[in-house]
Design an enzyme around this catalytic site. Structure first.
Site, PDB file in Angstrom:
ATOM      1  N   HIS A  54      15.801   2.739  23.097  1.00 38.85           N
ATOM      2  CA  HIS A  54      16.485   1.896  24.078  1.00 38.85           C
ATOM      3  C   HIS A  54      17.574   1.095  23.378  1.00 38.85           C
ATOM      4  O   HIS A  54      17.664   1.107  22.136  1.00 38.85           O
ATOM      5  CB  HIS A  54      15.502   0.954  24.781  1.00 38.85           C
TER       6      HIS A  54
HETATM    7  P1  TYD Z   1       8.981  -2.460  23.743  1.00 42.27           P
HETATM    8  O1  TYD Z   1      10.104  -3.302  23.220  1.00 42.27           O
HETATM    9  O2  TYD Z   1       9.234  -1.684  24.990  1.00 42.27           O
HETATM   10  O3  TYD Z   1       8.451  -1.506  22.605  1.00 42.27           O
HETATM   11  P2  TYD Z   1       9.189  -0.266  21.943  1.00 42.27           P
HETATM   12  O4  TYD Z   1      10.609  -0.363  22.275  1.00 42.27           O
HETATM   13  O5  TYD Z   1       8.943  -0.413  20.490  1.00 42.27           O
HETATM   14  O6  TYD Z   1       8.575   0.952  22.505  1.00 42.27           O
HETATM   15  O7  TYD Z   1       7.707  -3.397  23.935  1.00 42.27           O
HETATM   16  C1  TYD Z   1       6.456  -2.888  24.368  1.00 42.27           C
HETATM   17  C2  TYD Z   1       5.833  -3.903  25.296  1.00 42.27           C
HETATM   18  O8  TYD Z   1       5.557  -5.116  24.593  1.00 42.27           O
HETATM   19  C3  TYD Z   1       6.759  -4.277  26.449  1.00 42.27           C
HETATM   20  O9  TYD Z   1       6.409  -3.537  27.591  1.00 42.27           O
HETATM   21  C4  TYD Z   1       6.496  -5.746  26.659  1.00 42.27           C
HETATM   22  C5  TYD Z   1       5.905  -6.239  25.383  1.00 42.27           C
HETATM   23  N1  TYD Z   1       6.781  -7.129  24.601  1.00 42.27           N
HETATM   24  C6  TYD Z   1       6.737  -8.493  24.832  1.00 42.27           C
HETATM   25  O10 TYD Z   1       6.007  -8.965  25.711  1.00 42.27           O
HETATM   26  N2  TYD Z   1       7.506  -9.312  24.062  1.00 42.27           N
HETATM   27  C7  TYD Z   1       8.303  -8.849  23.086  1.00 42.27           C
HETATM   28  O11 TYD Z   1       8.987  -9.644  22.399  1.00 42.27           O
HETATM   29  C8  TYD Z   1       8.384  -7.430  22.874  1.00 42.27           C
HETATM   30  C9  TYD Z   1       9.280  -6.860  21.823  1.00 42.27           C
HETATM   31  C10 TYD Z   1       7.610  -6.611  23.634  1.00 42.27           C
END
Ligand code: TYD
Length: 142
Positions: A54
């Site tokens: 993303h």
């Molecule tokens: P995400 O950034 O989508 O993970 P990746 O890109 O590594 O696959 O984060 C996964 C989940 O964690 C997201 O659905 C919500 C939660 N999250 C938070 O609540 N706070 C944060 O600061 C981050 C980075 C994620």
């Protein structure tokens, strides 16, 4: 402190090598081109998994491999950059509006991420074609 805010770059963090164990640190005003709003970390990644896939609309980040190693693949819509992080005294600055994927996590690796914004679902662009479209429009000033 970095000057070029559009380009990903490795930031050399201080390291104090010591027989008792090494020490490194990050100071907001000295090493970061943004104010710190949030710190999160990625750990216990199973073999073969990747994270990310993303872009963030305005969030800037610094990514550090506190332990182990992984690759950060960035794409600005035209060019791809690959950084292998395997030392805890290197920080990778990731500007906003960069497609990013983190992969090839080693066993027990720990990715520390320092971010310029609070978590917000609205920051995420999860469709690569939409990302490229926005970048293209930015370029021609739409
Ligand atoms: P995400 O950034 O989508 O993970 P990746 O890109 O590594 O696959 O984060 C996964 C989940 O964690 C997201 O659905 C919500 C939660 N999250 C938070 O609540 N706070 C944060 O600061 C981050 C980075 C994620």
């Amino acid at each position: 402190m970095l000057t070029e805010k559009q380009t990903p770059a490795i930031i050399d963090l201080p390291k104090y090598l010591d027989n008792r164990g090494n020490l490194s640190y990050i100071e907001e005003d000295t090493h970061l081109p943004f104010r710190i709003r949030r710190v999160y970390w990625i750990y216990d990644v199973p073999g073969g998994e990747s994270r990310g896939g993303h872009a963030f609309r305005s969030t800037e980040e610094l990514i550090v491999a506190l332990s182990g190693s992984f690759d950060v693949v960035l794409n600005d819509g035209e060019k791809e950059y690959r950084f292998s992080l395997n030392r805890s005294y290197y920080g990778l600055y990731v500007p906003s509006m960069m497609w990013r994927l983190i992969e090839n996590f080693s066993t027990n690796s720990l990715a520390l991420v320092i971010a310029s914004t609070d978590y917000s679902i609205n920051e995420y662009i999860r469709d690569f074609n939409e990302f490229c479209r926005i970048k293209k429009n930015e370029k021609v000033g739409i």
